[in-house]
Design a protein around this motif. Structure first.
Motif, PDB file in Angstrom:
ATOM      1  N   ASN A 170      34.110  99.523 -71.509  1.00  0.00           N
ATOM      2  CA  ASN A 170      35.402  99.276 -72.259  1.00  0.00           C
ATOM      3  C   ASN A 170      36.823  99.067 -71.421  1.00  0.00           C
ATOM      4  OD1 ASN A 170      34.195  99.508 -74.917  1.00  0.00           O
ATOM      5  ND2 ASN A 170      34.046 101.740 -74.773  1.00  0.00           N
ATOM      6  N   ASP A 171      36.645 100.007 -70.322  1.00  0.00           N
ATOM      7  CA  ASP A 171      37.962  99.820 -69.601  1.00  0.00           C
ATOM      8  C   ASP A 171      37.867  98.631 -68.794  1.00  0.00           C
ATOM      9  OD1 ASP A 171      35.567 100.566 -67.866  1.00  0.00           O
ATOM     10  OD2 ASP A 171      36.804 102.377 -66.816  1.00  0.00           O
ATOM     11  N   ALA A 172      36.777  98.178 -68.199  1.00  0.00           N
ATOM     12  CA  ALA A 172      36.701  96.669 -67.692  1.00  0.00           C
ATOM     13  C   ALA A 172      37.187  95.784 -68.537  1.00  0.00           C
ATOM     14  CB  ALA A 172      35.196  96.461 -67.069  1.00  0.00           C
ATOM     15  N   SER A 173      36.736  95.846 -69.806  1.00  0.00           N
ATOM     16  CA  SER A 173      37.503  94.718 -70.948  1.00  0.00           C
ATOM     17  C   SER A 173      38.627  94.751 -70.973  1.00  0.00           C
ATOM     18  CB  SER A 173      36.513  94.890 -72.302  1.00  0.00           C
ATOM     19  OG  SER A 173      35.143  94.870 -72.025  1.00  0.00           O
ATOM     20  N   ALA A 174      39.316  95.849 -70.881  1.00  0.00           N
ATOM     21  CA  ALA A 174      40.627  95.817 -71.225  1.00  0.00           C
ATOM     22  C   ALA A 174      41.558  95.487 -70.008  1.00  0.00           C
ATOM     23  CB  ALA A 174      41.021  97.351 -71.625  1.00  0.00           C
ATOM     24  N   VAL A 175      41.003  95.728 -68.758  1.00  0.00           N
ATOM     25  CA  VAL A 175      41.537  95.195 -67.565  1.00  0.00           C
ATOM     26  C   VAL A 175      41.493  93.742 -67.520  1.00  0.00           C
ATOM     27  CG1 VAL A 175      41.378  95.428 -65.144  1.00  0.00           C
ATOM     28  CG2 VAL A 175      41.362  97.501 -66.324  1.00  0.00           C
ATOM     29  N   GLN A 213      39.019  87.121 -57.462  1.00  0.00           N
ATOM     30  CA  GLN A 213      40.432  87.544 -57.816  1.00  0.00           C
ATOM     31  C   GLN A 213      40.435  89.079 -58.163  1.00  0.00           C
ATOM     32  OE1 GLN A 213      41.995  85.051 -60.693  1.00  0.00           O
ATOM     33  NE2 GLN A 213      43.976  86.327 -61.034  1.00  0.00           N
ATOM     34  N   VAL A 214      41.552  89.747 -57.549  1.00  0.00           N
ATOM     35  CA  VAL A 214      41.379  91.318 -57.755  1.00  0.00           C
ATOM     36  C   VAL A 214      42.243  91.275 -58.997  1.00  0.00           C
ATOM     37  CG1 VAL A 214      42.621  93.307 -57.034  1.00  0.00           C
ATOM     38  CG2 VAL A 214      41.364  91.718 -55.155  1.00  0.00           C
ATOM     39  N   MET A 215      41.823  92.263 -59.853  1.00  0.00           N
ATOM     40  CA  MET A 215      42.650  92.533 -61.112  1.00  0.00           C
ATOM     41  C   MET A 215      42.601  94.316 -61.206  1.00  0.00           C
ATOM     42  SD  MET A 215      41.682  89.795 -64.021  1.00  0.00           S
ATOM     43  CE  MET A 215      42.091  88.238 -64.007  1.00  0.00           C
ATOM     44  N   PRO A 216      43.799  94.874 -60.995  1.00  0.00           N
ATOM     45  CA  PRO A 216      43.840  96.219 -60.795  1.00  0.00           C
ATOM     46  C   PRO A 216      44.089  96.751 -62.306  1.00  0.00           C
ATOM     47  CG  PRO A 216      45.833  95.306 -59.868  1.00  0.00           C
ATOM     48  CD  PRO A 216      44.804  94.181 -59.823  1.00  0.00           C
ATOM     49  N   MET A 217      43.898  98.074 -62.464  1.00  0.00           N
ATOM     50  CA  MET A 217      44.129  98.510 -63.752  1.00  0.00           C
ATOM     51  C   MET A 217      45.383  98.975 -63.719  1.00  0.00           C
ATOM     52  SD  MET A 217      41.999 101.738 -65.498  1.00  0.00           S
ATOM     53  CE  MET A 217      41.456 101.497 -67.084  1.00  0.00           C
ATOM     54  N   SER A 218      46.218  98.402 -65.072  1.00  0.00           N
ATOM     55  CA  SER A 218      47.499  99.172 -65.248  1.00  0.00           C
ATOM     56  C   SER A 218      47.751 100.431 -65.731  1.00  0.00           C
ATOM     57  CB  SER A 218      48.204  98.086 -66.278  1.00  0.00           C
ATOM     58  OG  SER A 218      47.518  98.484 -67.535  1.00  0.00           O
ATOM     59  N   LEU A 219      48.809 101.389 -65.562  1.00  0.00           N
ATOM     60  CA  LEU A 219      48.716 102.755 -66.073  1.00  0.00           C
ATOM     61  C   LEU A 219      48.630 102.632 -67.472  1.00  0.00           C
ATOM     62  CD1 LEU A 219      51.988 103.758 -63.859  1.00  0.00           C
ATOM     63  CD2 LEU A 219      49.464 104.367 -63.719  1.00  0.00           C
ATOM     64  N   GLU A 220      49.064 101.686 -68.173  1.00  0.00           N
ATOM     65  CA  GLU A 220      48.860 101.767 -69.649  1.00  0.00           C
ATOM     66  C   GLU A 220      47.475 101.684 -69.897  1.00  0.00           C
ATOM     67  OE1 GLU A 220      49.908  98.977 -73.648  1.00  0.00           O
ATOM     68  OE2 GLU A 220      50.898  98.573 -71.618  1.00  0.00           O
ATOM     69  N   ALA A 221      46.716 100.719 -69.491  1.00  0.00           N
ATOM     70  CA  ALA A 221      45.414 100.662 -69.555  1.00  0.00           C
ATOM     71  C   ALA A 221      44.581 101.756 -69.178  1.00  0.00           C
ATOM     72  CB  ALA A 221      44.723  99.506 -68.893  1.00  0.00           C
ATOM     73  N   PHE A 222      44.983 102.527 -68.175  1.00  0.00           N
ATOM     74  CA  PHE A 222      44.429 103.573 -67.757  1.00  0.00           C
ATOM     75  C   PHE A 222      44.591 104.977 -68.732  1.00  0.00           C
ATOM     76  CE2 PHE A 222      44.576 107.604 -65.209  1.00  0.00           C
ATOM     77  CZ  PHE A 222      43.366 107.663 -64.732  1.00  0.00           C
ATOM     78  N   ARG A 223      45.709 104.896 -69.266  1.00  0.00           N
ATOM     79  CA  ARG A 223      46.107 105.976 -70.110  1.00  0.00           C
ATOM     80  C   ARG A 223      45.136 105.806 -71.466  1.00  0.00           C
ATOM     81  NH1 ARG A 223      51.500 105.584 -68.241  1.00  0.00           N
ATOM     82  NH2 ARG A 223      52.088 103.943 -69.677  1.00  0.00           N
ATOM     83  N   LYS A 224      44.961 104.612 -71.728  1.00  0.00           N
ATOM     84  CA  LYS A 224      44.504 104.297 -73.113  1.00  0.00           C
ATOM     85  C   LYS A 224      42.700 104.427 -73.136  1.00  0.00           C
ATOM     86  CE  LYS A 224      44.391 100.990 -77.187  1.00  0.00           C
ATOM     87  NZ  LYS A 224      44.993  99.780 -77.804  1.00  0.00           N
ATOM     88  N   TRP A 225      42.270 103.813 -71.909  1.00  0.00           N
ATOM     89  CA  TRP A 225      40.964 103.773 -71.893  1.00  0.00           C
ATOM     90  C   TRP A 225      40.137 104.727 -70.922  1.00  0.00           C
ATOM     91  CZ3 TRP A 225      38.948 101.207 -75.791  1.00  0.00           C
ATOM     92  CH2 TRP A 225      39.678 100.180 -76.620  1.00  0.00           C
ATOM     93  N   GLN A 226      40.976 105.625 -70.240  1.00  0.00           N
ATOM     94  CA  GLN A 226      40.332 106.245 -69.170  1.00  0.00           C
ATOM     95  C   GLN A 226      39.174 107.327 -70.051  1.00  0.00           C
ATOM     96  OE1 GLN A 226      42.505 109.914 -68.101  1.00  0.00           O
ATOM     97  NE2 GLN A 226      41.142 110.084 -66.284  1.00  0.00           N
ATOM     98  N   ARG A 227      37.890 106.963 -69.559  1.00  0.00           N
ATOM     99  CA  ARG A 227      36.652 107.660 -70.241  1.00  0.00           C
ATOM    100  C   ARG A 227      36.585 107.553 -71.655  1.00  0.00           C
ATOM    101  NH1 ARG A 227      34.405 111.126 -66.311  1.00  0.00           N
ATOM    102  NH2 ARG A 227      35.893 111.444 -64.426  1.00  0.00           N
ATOM    103  N   VAL A 228      37.088 106.346 -72.242  1.00  0.00           N
ATOM    104  CA  VAL A 228      36.780 106.384 -73.624  1.00  0.00           C
ATOM    105  C   VAL A 228      35.388 105.444 -73.982  1.00  0.00           C
ATOM    106  CG1 VAL A 228      37.725 105.171 -75.526  1.00  0.00           C
ATOM    107  CG2 VAL A 228      39.472 106.295 -74.209  1.00  0.00           C
ATOM    108  N   GLY A 229      34.464 105.984 -74.447  1.00  0.00           N
ATOM    109  CA  GLY A 229      33.393 105.310 -74.760  1.00  0.00           C
ATOM    110  C   GLY A 229      32.609 105.258 -73.359  1.00  0.00           C
ATOM    111  N   THR A 230      31.995 104.024 -73.084  1.00  0.00           N
ATOM    112  CA  THR A 230      31.188 103.604 -71.906  1.00  0.00           C
ATOM    113  C   THR A 230      32.313 103.075 -70.881  1.00  0.00           C
ATOM    114  OG1 THR A 230      29.358 103.324 -73.222  1.00  0.00           O
ATOM    115  CG2 THR A 230      29.278 102.466 -71.075  1.00  0.00           C
ATOM    116  N   THR A 231      32.348 103.447 -69.683  1.00  0.00           N
ATOM    117  CA  THR A 231      33.341 103.118 -68.660  1.00  0.00           C
ATOM    118  C   THR A 231      32.790 102.687 -67.429  1.00  0.00           C
ATOM    119  OG1 THR A 231      34.070 104.918 -67.979  1.00  0.00           O
ATOM    120  CG2 THR A 231      35.129 104.199 -70.164  1.00  0.00           C
TER     121      THR A 231
END
Length: 408
Positions: free
Chosen positions: A150-155, A108-126
């Motif tokens: 971290n970004d994958a967890s949020a997505v 199943q494809v789960m794209p990143m939302s803009l909100e998640a991108f703004r919050k988690w872009q390059r935050v910690g390990t990604t």
């Protein structure tokens, strides 16, 4: 209520087939590609009474043999601490449960939302995800497990839960269901949240047991990889045991300035699995050394001995109002006891239950526990099940029970 007497069995002298059965009347008790990693020197000292000195440098350490359930080493196992990225093990487990229920699929494809991108872009390990990419659940799980993304967890949380809050509710519900009684999750990735996320070492071992036993194929598929290739980047797993300790297969490191350095790890040798936690370390080097020597010490200083075969009668429990005065208690699976290697002492076993147990009793229902104590370690309980149906007594049987019971 009276306490049952301890029943001592000379386990070391008997093979499995000759193991004695607790058959005496029991009183009632109220019930419980691959970057090289530095080689570690061989552990010479494997005295079960003298744990490795490296453990002095971490405030929390806990080691459990999952085959017997026995605690081999315990230092502040119920002290709450901030798990940092070890939180992601709860996200993995929740995702595995959602997959088992058919709510999400690996492809199943789960794209990143803009909100998640703004919050988690390059935050910690990604994984360096962005909204233009189309990661699958499979990709996200590998990123979470292998490189602590971290970004994958949020997505994954947003995609599988519908919202972050829905996902956190699922995580906490699963934690309660499996018996993590002293933990709470406020993020899917363990990023700092002012202490809303906390765990204990004992709860993390419970989680490890649930993920290994409940999802063995998914555990092997997603956990224990040394590296991950995503796009044009290769990222390494910083697990301190994989490739260094024989049989090690993860599970997860964690670090933030608030949490310090922690680790939930597991290894299996010859069918024997150990799970350990070290937490609160001041340096990665100290955490890694403590984790390695604790695991090696657990395998070197202790061994498992069988007690009962699957379905063996362990003892019996008193029955009230039934067509029989006792119900046989059976082991649901083969289980044993963990003892210091070359130990020559006895182990103490005790049947524990609330009783007498009222009829009717269905065969296969859990009605008691077997408490196991070896040496000076913590006692451990394993479930026991009714080996036969017990129906309510008729008038003749009630009369017999009234006459016989006072003499039991």
């Amino acid at each position: 209520m009276k306490r049952s007497a301890l029943k001592f069995l000379p386990l070391l002298a008997l093979p499995l087939a000759a193991m004695p059965v607790l058959s005496a009347p029991i009183d009632m008790v109220t019930s419980v590609i691959d970057a090289p990693q530095p080689a570690m020197p061989a552990i010479v000292q494997a005295d079960p009474a003298r744990p490795p000195a490296e453990l002095d440098k971490v405030p929390i350490a806990f080691l459990v043999d999952m085959g017997s359930g026995q605690v081999l080493y315990s230092k502040e196992p119920d002290r709450r601490f901030v798990p940092a990225s070890i939180t992601k093990v709860m996200t993995l487990y929740t995702a595995f449960e959602q997959m088992r229920q058919g709510r999400i699929r690996p492809e199943q494809v789960m794209p990143m939302s803009l909100e998640a991108f703004r919050k988690w872009q390059r935050v910690g390990t990604t994984m360096y995800l962005d909204p233009s990419q189309k990661p699958t659940v499979n990709d996200l799980l590998l990123g979470i497990a292998t490189v602590s993304a971290n970004d994958a967890s949020a997505v994954l949380a947003e995609g599988a839960g519908g919202s972050m809050q829905n996902w956190l509710a699922l995580m906490n519900a699963e934690a309660r269901r499996i018996g993590m009684t002293n933990s709470h999750f406020g993020t899917p990735n363990g990023w700092m949240d002012e202490g809303e996320t906390y765990v204990t070492a004992r709860d993390l071992v419970t989680l490890a047991g649930a993920i290994v036993a409940g999802h063995p194929e998914r555990y092997k598929r997603y956990i224990g990889h040394k590296s991950l290739v995503w796009g044009d980047k290769t990222k390494q797993n910083h697990d301190p045991l994989i490739g260094v300790v024989k049989g090690a297969d993860g599970i997860k490191t964690g670090f933030t300035n608030q949490a310090g350095f922690g680790y939930l790890g597991s290894a299996e040798r010859d069918g024997r699995r150990l799970v350990m936690v070290v937490a609160g370390g001041n340096r990665a080097k100290e955490r890694d050394a403590a984790a390695r020597v604790l695991m090696e010490w657990g395998f070197a200083a202790f061994s498992n001995r069988p007690i009962f075969a699957p379905g063996a009668q362990v003892g019996e429990a008193r029955v009230q109002g039934g067509n029989t005065l006792h119900v046989p208690l059976v082991a649901p699976a083969a289980f044993g006891i963990t003892l210091p290697r070359d130990a020559k002492g006895d182990a103490a076993l005790r049947i524990v239950y609330d009783g007498p147990i009222e009829a009717p009793i269905a065969k296969g229902s859990r009605v008691a526990s077997l408490e196991i104590r070896a040496g000076k370690g913590e006692p451990h309980r394993v479930p026991l099940f009714a080996g036969a149906d017990v129906r309510p007594a008729n008038w003749m049987e009630r009369l017999r029970n009234g006459i016989v019971s006072p003499f039991l």
